[in-house]
Design a protein around this motif. Structure first.
Motif, PDB file in Angstrom:
ATOM      1  N   VAL A 112       0.858  -1.187   0.000  1.00 54.95           N
ATOM      2  CA  VAL A 112       0.000   0.000   0.000  1.00 54.95           C
ATOM      3  C   VAL A 112       0.893   1.235   0.000  1.00 54.95           C
ATOM      4  O   VAL A 112       1.785   1.362   0.831  1.00 54.95           O
ATOM      5  CB  VAL A 112      -0.941   0.016   1.222  1.00 54.95           C
ATOM      6  N   HIS A 113       0.641   2.097  -0.946  1.00 58.36           N
ATOM      7  CA  HIS A 113       1.413   3.330  -1.071  1.00 58.36           C
ATOM      8  C   HIS A 113       0.569   4.488  -0.544  1.00 58.36           C
ATOM      9  O   HIS A 113      -0.077   5.203  -1.293  1.00 58.36           O
ATOM     10  CB  HIS A 113       1.809   3.561  -2.528  1.00 58.36           C
ATOM     11  N   ALA A 114       0.586   4.643   0.782  1.00 55.71           N
ATOM     12  CA  ALA A 114      -0.267   5.616   1.444  1.00 55.71           C
ATOM     13  C   ALA A 114       0.406   6.978   1.547  1.00 55.71           C
ATOM     14  O   ALA A 114       1.614   7.076   1.740  1.00 55.71           O
ATOM     15  CB  ALA A 114      -0.626   5.122   2.833  1.00 55.71           C
ATOM     16  N   GLU A 115      -0.413   7.996   1.403  1.00 53.09           N
ATOM     17  CA  GLU A 115      -0.005   9.374   1.683  1.00 53.09           C
ATOM     18  C   GLU A 115      -0.927   9.873   2.781  1.00 53.09           C
ATOM     19  O   GLU A 115      -2.113   9.558   2.795  1.00 53.09           O
ATOM     20  CB  GLU A 115      -0.168  10.249   0.437  1.00 53.09           C
ATOM     21  N   TYR A 116      -0.389  10.659   3.701  1.00 51.11           N
ATOM     22  CA  TYR A 116      -1.162  11.095   4.852  1.00 51.11           C
ATOM     23  C   TYR A 116      -1.444  12.594   4.798  1.00 51.11           C
ATOM     24  O   TYR A 116      -0.606  13.380   4.379  1.00 51.11           O
ATOM     25  CB  TYR A 116      -0.429  10.757   6.153  1.00 51.11           C
ATOM     26  N   ILE A 117      -2.616  12.930   5.255  1.00 45.02           N
ATOM     27  CA  ILE A 117      -2.976  14.330   5.453  1.00 45.02           C
ATOM     28  C   ILE A 117      -2.854  14.558   6.952  1.00 45.02           C
ATOM     29  O   ILE A 117      -3.412  13.811   7.760  1.00 45.02           O
ATOM     30  CB  ILE A 117      -4.408  14.616   4.963  1.00 45.02           C
ATOM     31  N   VAL A 118      -2.116  15.580   7.322  1.00 45.03           N
ATOM     32  CA  VAL A 118      -1.862  15.853   8.733  1.00 45.03           C
ATOM     33  C   VAL A 118      -2.415  17.217   9.123  1.00 45.03           C
ATOM     34  O   VAL A 118      -2.591  18.097   8.269  1.00 45.03           O
ATOM     35  CB  VAL A 118      -0.357  15.780   9.058  1.00 45.03           C
ATOM     36  N   ASP A 119      -2.655  17.386  10.422  1.00 46.33           N
ATOM     37  CA  ASP A 119      -3.091  18.689  10.910  1.00 46.33           C
ATOM     38  C   ASP A 119      -1.874  19.557  11.223  1.00 46.33           C
ATOM     39  O   ASP A 119      -0.725  19.159  10.955  1.00 46.33           O
ATOM     40  CB  ASP A 119      -4.037  18.540  12.101  1.00 46.33           C
ATOM     41  N   GLU A 120      -2.131  20.714  11.806  1.00 47.35           N
ATOM     42  CA  GLU A 120      -1.035  21.650  12.090  1.00 47.35           C
ATOM     43  C   GLU A 120      -0.025  21.113  13.105  1.00 47.35           C
ATOM     44  O   GLU A 120       1.097  21.621  13.204  1.00 47.35           O
ATOM     45  CB  GLU A 120      -1.592  23.006  12.560  1.00 47.35           C
ATOM     46  N   HIS A 121      -0.397  20.070  13.852  1.00 46.55           N
ATOM     47  CA  HIS A 121       0.517  19.457  14.828  1.00 46.55           C
ATOM     48  C   HIS A 121       1.137  18.168  14.291  1.00 46.55           C
ATOM     49  O   HIS A 121       1.733  17.398  15.041  1.00 46.55           O
ATOM     50  CB  HIS A 121      -0.227  19.176  16.132  1.00 46.55           C
ATOM     51  N   LEU A 122       0.967  17.947  12.995  1.00 46.21           N
ATOM     52  CA  LEU A 122       1.479  16.772  12.294  1.00 46.21           C
ATOM     53  C   LEU A 122       0.828  15.454  12.743  1.00 46.21           C
ATOM     54  O   LEU A 122       1.396  14.381  12.563  1.00 46.21           O
ATOM     55  CB  LEU A 122       3.002  16.683  12.385  1.00 46.21           C
ATOM     56  N   ASN A 123      -0.381  15.552  13.307  1.00 47.73           N
ATOM     57  CA  ASN A 123      -1.152  14.360  13.633  1.00 47.73           C
ATOM     58  C   ASN A 123      -1.836  13.874  12.358  1.00 47.73           C
ATOM     59  O   ASN A 123      -2.460  14.661  11.645  1.00 47.73           O
ATOM     60  CB  ASN A 123      -2.209  14.664  14.695  1.00 47.73           C
ATOM     61  N   LYS A 124      -1.723  12.606  12.083  1.00 46.07           N
ATOM     62  CA  LYS A 124      -2.348  12.046  10.884  1.00 46.07           C
ATOM     63  C   LYS A 124      -3.868  12.127  11.023  1.00 46.07           C
ATOM     64  O   LYS A 124      -4.437  11.716  12.019  1.00 46.07           O
ATOM     65  CB  LYS A 124      -1.917  10.601  10.666  1.00 46.07           C
ATOM     66  N   LYS A 125      -4.516  12.698  10.004  1.00 40.69           N
ATOM     67  CA  LYS A 125      -5.964  12.870  10.010  1.00 40.69           C
ATOM     68  C   LYS A 125      -6.651  12.021   8.951  1.00 40.69           C
ATOM     69  O   LYS A 125      -7.775  11.587   9.137  1.00 40.69           O
ATOM     70  CB  LYS A 125      -6.343  14.346   9.783  1.00 40.69           C
ATOM     71  N   SER A 126      -6.012  11.815   7.821  1.00 38.17           N
ATOM     72  CA  SER A 126      -6.596  11.081   6.712  1.00 38.17           C
ATOM     73  C   SER A 126      -5.481  10.395   5.937  1.00 38.17           C
ATOM     74  O   SER A 126      -4.310  10.721   6.083  1.00 38.17           O
ATOM     75  CB  SER A 126      -7.345  12.021   5.763  1.00 38.17           C
ATOM     76  N   VAL A 127      -5.917   9.473   5.090  1.00 34.47           N
ATOM     77  CA  VAL A 127      -4.958   8.759   4.255  1.00 34.47           C
ATOM     78  C   VAL A 127      -5.472   8.740   2.822  1.00 34.47           C
ATOM     79  O   VAL A 127      -6.669   8.649   2.585  1.00 34.47           O
ATOM     80  CB  VAL A 127      -4.700   7.332   4.788  1.00 34.47           C
ATOM     81  N   ILE A 128      -4.566   8.845   1.898  1.00 34.64           N
ATOM     82  CA  ILE A 128      -4.884   8.775   0.473  1.00 34.64           C
ATOM     83  C   ILE A 128      -4.085   7.605  -0.090  1.00 34.64           C
ATOM     84  O   ILE A 128      -2.877   7.491   0.147  1.00 34.64           O
ATOM     85  CB  ILE A 128      -4.489  10.077  -0.258  1.00 34.64           C
ATOM     86  N   ILE A 129      -4.798   6.731  -0.819  1.00 37.86           N
ATOM     87  CA  ILE A 129      -4.118   5.624  -1.485  1.00 37.86           C
ATOM     88  C   ILE A 129      -4.599   5.575  -2.928  1.00 37.86           C
ATOM     89  O   ILE A 129      -5.695   6.055  -3.236  1.00 37.86           O
ATOM     90  CB  ILE A 129      -4.373   4.273  -0.785  1.00 37.86           C
ATOM     91  N   PRO A 130      -3.799   5.005  -3.804  1.00 43.42           N
ATOM     92  CA  PRO A 130      -4.246   4.855  -5.189  1.00 43.42           C
ATOM     93  C   PRO A 130      -5.532   4.026  -5.262  1.00 43.42           C
ATOM     94  O   PRO A 130      -5.733   3.091  -4.493  1.00 43.42           O
ATOM     95  CB  PRO A 130      -3.085   4.131  -5.872  1.00 43.42           C
ATOM     96  N   TYR A 131      -6.385   4.388  -6.204  1.00 47.63           N
ATOM     97  CA  TYR A 131      -7.674   3.721  -6.353  1.00 47.63           C
ATOM     98  C   TYR A 131      -7.512   2.218  -6.564  1.00 47.63           C
ATOM     99  O   TYR A 131      -8.256   1.429  -5.985  1.00 47.63           O
ATOM    100  CB  TYR A 131      -8.453   4.348  -7.524  1.00 47.63           C
ATOM    101  N   SER A 132      -6.548   1.821  -7.347  1.00 48.00           N
ATOM    102  CA  SER A 132      -6.355   0.385  -7.611  1.00 48.00           C
ATOM    103  C   SER A 132      -6.027  -0.368  -6.316  1.00 48.00           C
ATOM    104  O   SER A 132      -6.483  -1.497  -6.122  1.00 48.00           O
ATOM    105  CB  SER A 132      -5.259   0.169  -8.649  1.00 48.00           C
ATOM    106  N   GLU A 133      -5.271   0.250  -5.431  1.00 49.99           N
ATOM    107  CA  GLU A 133      -4.962  -0.381  -4.153  1.00 49.99           C
ATOM    108  C   GLU A 133      -6.210  -0.436  -3.277  1.00 49.99           C
ATOM    109  O   GLU A 133      -6.432  -1.417  -2.567  1.00 49.99           O
ATOM    110  CB  GLU A 133      -3.832   0.360  -3.443  1.00 49.99           C
ATOM    111  N   TRP A 134      -7.036   0.607  -3.318  1.00 51.41           N
ATOM    112  CA  TRP A 134      -8.284   0.607  -2.571  1.00 51.41           C
ATOM    113  C   TRP A 134      -9.178  -0.552  -3.028  1.00 51.41           C
ATOM    114  O   TRP A 134      -9.765  -1.255  -2.212  1.00 51.41           O
ATOM    115  CB  TRP A 134      -9.008   1.934  -2.718  1.00 51.41           C
ATOM    116  N   MET A 135      -9.264  -0.769  -4.338  1.00 51.45           N
ATOM    117  CA  MET A 135     -10.099  -1.845  -4.856  1.00 51.45           C
ATOM    118  C   MET A 135      -9.585  -3.208  -4.391  1.00 51.45           C
ATOM    119  O   MET A 135     -10.371  -4.104  -4.094  1.00 51.45           O
ATOM    120  CB  MET A 135     -10.188  -1.777  -6.382  1.00 51.45           C
ATOM    121  N   GLU A 136      -8.286  -3.373  -4.296  1.00 45.28           N
ATOM    122  CA  GLU A 136      -7.722  -4.622  -3.767  1.00 45.28           C
ATOM    123  C   GLU A 136      -8.130  -4.815  -2.313  1.00 45.28           C
ATOM    124  O   GLU A 136      -8.480  -5.923  -1.896  1.00 45.28           O
ATOM    125  CB  GLU A 136      -6.194  -4.616  -3.862  1.00 45.28           C
ATOM    126  N   ILE A 137      -8.095  -3.734  -1.533  1.00 42.06           N
ATOM    127  CA  ILE A 137      -8.490  -3.799  -0.128  1.00 42.06           C
ATOM    128  C   ILE A 137      -9.961  -4.183  -0.013  1.00 42.06           C
ATOM    129  O   ILE A 137     -10.335  -5.032   0.799  1.00 42.06           O
ATOM    130  CB  ILE A 137      -8.204  -2.453   0.576  1.00 42.06           C
TER     131      ILE A 137
END
Length: 68
Positions: free
Chosen positions: A3-28
């Motif tokens: 899984v090639h995840a990218e994270y969206i973080v808040d101003e304190h660098l706490n992970k809030k969300s994750v973005i993954i390629p659609y093809s990987e999402w479909m596998e999940i």
């Protein structure tokens, strides 16, 4: 599965969300559906007691609402 995840973080660098390629999402999603089928089969097998159900029959009964 890789899984090639990218994270969206808040101003304190706490992970809030994750973005993954659609093809990987479909596998999940496919893996989760298979796991649901396995769990449903295990439940049907347990509820059947001594009666033996084959996997396809158990899935069909679950989808038909005969087994929860």
């Amino acid at each position: 599965m890789n899984v090639h995840a990218e994270y969206i973080v808040d101003e304190h660098l706490n992970k809030k969300s994750v973005i993954i390629p659609y093809s990987e999402w479909m596998e999940i999603v496919e893996e989760m559906e298979e796991l649901d089928d396995i769990r449903a089969y295990d439940q049907a097998k347990q509820e059947a007691g001594d009666e033996v159900l084959d996997f396809d029959q158990a899935v069909a009964e679950i989808k038909a609402g005969k087994i929860e």
